[in-house]
Design an enzyme around this catalytic site. Sequence first.
Site, PDB file in Angstrom:
ATOM      1  CG  HIS A 171      -3.535  -3.820   2.954  1.00  0.00           C
ATOM      2  ND1 HIS A 171      -2.627  -3.392   3.895  1.00  0.00           N
ATOM      3  CD2 HIS A 171      -4.075  -2.693   2.423  1.00  0.00           C
ATOM      4  CE1 HIS A 171      -2.628  -2.072   3.952  1.00  0.00           C
ATOM      5  NE2 HIS A 171      -3.499  -1.622   3.055  1.00  0.00           N
ATOM      6  CD  GLU A 227      -1.386  -6.711   4.987  1.00  0.00           C
ATOM      7  OE1 GLU A 227      -1.638  -5.568   5.417  1.00  0.00           O
ATOM      8  OE2 GLU A 227      -0.908  -6.923   3.856  1.00  0.00           O
ATOM      9  CB  CYS A 277      -0.963  -0.031   1.187  1.00  0.00           C
ATOM     10  SG  CYS A 277      -2.346   1.116   1.025  1.00  0.00           S
TER      11      CYS A 277
END
Length: 625
Positions: free
Chosen positions: A534, A536, A407
């Site tokens: 993102h 994750e 990001c």
Amino acid sequence: MGGAEKAKEMKYVLVTGGVVSGLGKGVTASSIGVVLKACGLRVTSIKIDPYLNTDAGTMSPFEHGEVFVLDDGGEVDLDLGNYERFLDVKLTKDNNITTGKIYQHVINKERRGDYLGKTVQVVPHITDAIQEWIERVAKIPVDGEEGEPDVCVIELGGTIGDIESRPFIEALSQFSYRVGERNFCLVHVSLVPVLNVVGEQKTKPTQHSVQRLRALGFTPSILACRSSKPLEDNVKEKLSKFCHVPIDNIISLFDVSNIWQIPILLKEQKVHEAILKRLKPSSISSEPALEEWKKRAEICDNLQESVRIAMVGKYTGLSDSYLSVLKALLHASIACERKLIIEWVPAPDLEEKTKTEQPDLHEKAWNLLKGADGILVPGGFGDRGVEGKILAAKYARENNIPFLGICLGMQIAVIEVARSVLHLEDANSTEFDAKTSHPCIIFMPEGSKTHMGGTMRLGSRRTIFEELDCLTAKLYGGVSFVDERHRHRYEVNPDMIVELEKAGLAFVGKDETGKRMEILELRTHPYFVGVQFHPEYKSRPGKPSAPFLGLIAASSGQLDTILHKLTQENQSIANKATSNNMSISKPSGYYNPYMHTNGNGLLKDGSMTPKGNGIHLKGEAAGLA
């Protein structure tokens, strides 16, 4: 009923906490879900947060840890990330209930006239709204299968006795009576401390916590006691006597070597038997099979070779601010059989200003950065530490150190290349310098500059690979597109793409319009990757996120090996589909065929569906918190 099959009754497990916050209710609730799922039951989860915010989107990471983002764009409490990783499910924003949401819902109904002129009160209107919300959301399938789940695990945030949670306590008390004791099980997580002066486990805090709970209309079915060491038998007997809980239902949640041990700990103490004995679910249940969890826990405990990653951010004083990033790194490091070591590098300490004002901190930060095998710059907001992040990206680029920017981390990599390679000295993001003459990063036209909550580009969005031969596409398993979760207001300036590509950046992934940059690579670098999304948030144990797997593999000298295994796995899948007369359809989300030990299944259309459990945490963590 005329012989018709009796409707299935939803079962509820409520997890509350006492004495102090931070005991690990979220991990306990998630682990209970894992054990019940391993028994063959379908499990969903709800988190109740008693704060007045409608969601976690506007809360500082220092206040409440990271904001976890769901597929539907919900900005929610980080515990929902625990639930998704532990249970391998996809939750919705309605799985996170807040006081703000409930009051907003009730006030909107009052404004419409739904209450027909009645006086709107906490009881019954707020309490009824809470119960209706729980019942509605509990029926939503979250595991990709049709039909309602069997069990809903509910975590009540905060501590018993908090004034802000009183409406929820009242609602849940009414709810437990209404659904009946065969459909409701209360697990109370409490603390049994050891005072160094006397060296014995003290039960009084838990006794008082249970007394408070009973005064509010609840009696716990199971008592889960947090302690540094296993509870002694006499302590269990005392707790059983004073808390009115059977001794077999008093669970010792002591510190363990890694977080993967917690579901195993619950199974060994037969938590599932206590819950199933009370709830008596109609679905067939069996002894929980947790072999994969045991294997994962053993691997984590026995890792010898390490990989050192520098985390360059501005919230480095609170690891919960980057919880999903840490877990994604751990998933990838386990896949690469490396012990993860995180070096926390405060981004402001890398800057020239710190060199002048606090030279010791400046030197320490740079020594940590230079000693790392790989560098990661996570997402963030605001201008503090941005110049330090840019310096970290420059160091990684110039010294061939593996780099991953997420990001904002991707955006600062673009700024760094514009400044250093294109020699545009004032290149910047309009977030940090609205008057820059070379705006590499600009505000997205659909964003709002007046309202913060829920106004970003949020949730699952599709990224199309411009070429399948790029490094990132290979790490994703050769798919033509991926669906990943986003949370941003700014984007790479489309008007500068040609210049930036001439400088060596390759924008290998774009959105469906082809105008929004999603993935960048530096072709002349061993591993220099930036992603606007993102990744994750969708990482799972045994199925690590592709960009994180690439970073750890490159940082430990295994990138070529990993890519070779990915290629072999893809070919094997293609051959299997061909032999069964099935056409290969690329999955809409991420899957990693290299790590498929959780039992990914091949669908009839040839696509992959993940089937596995999820759990987390970096190597140094020993407790539940």
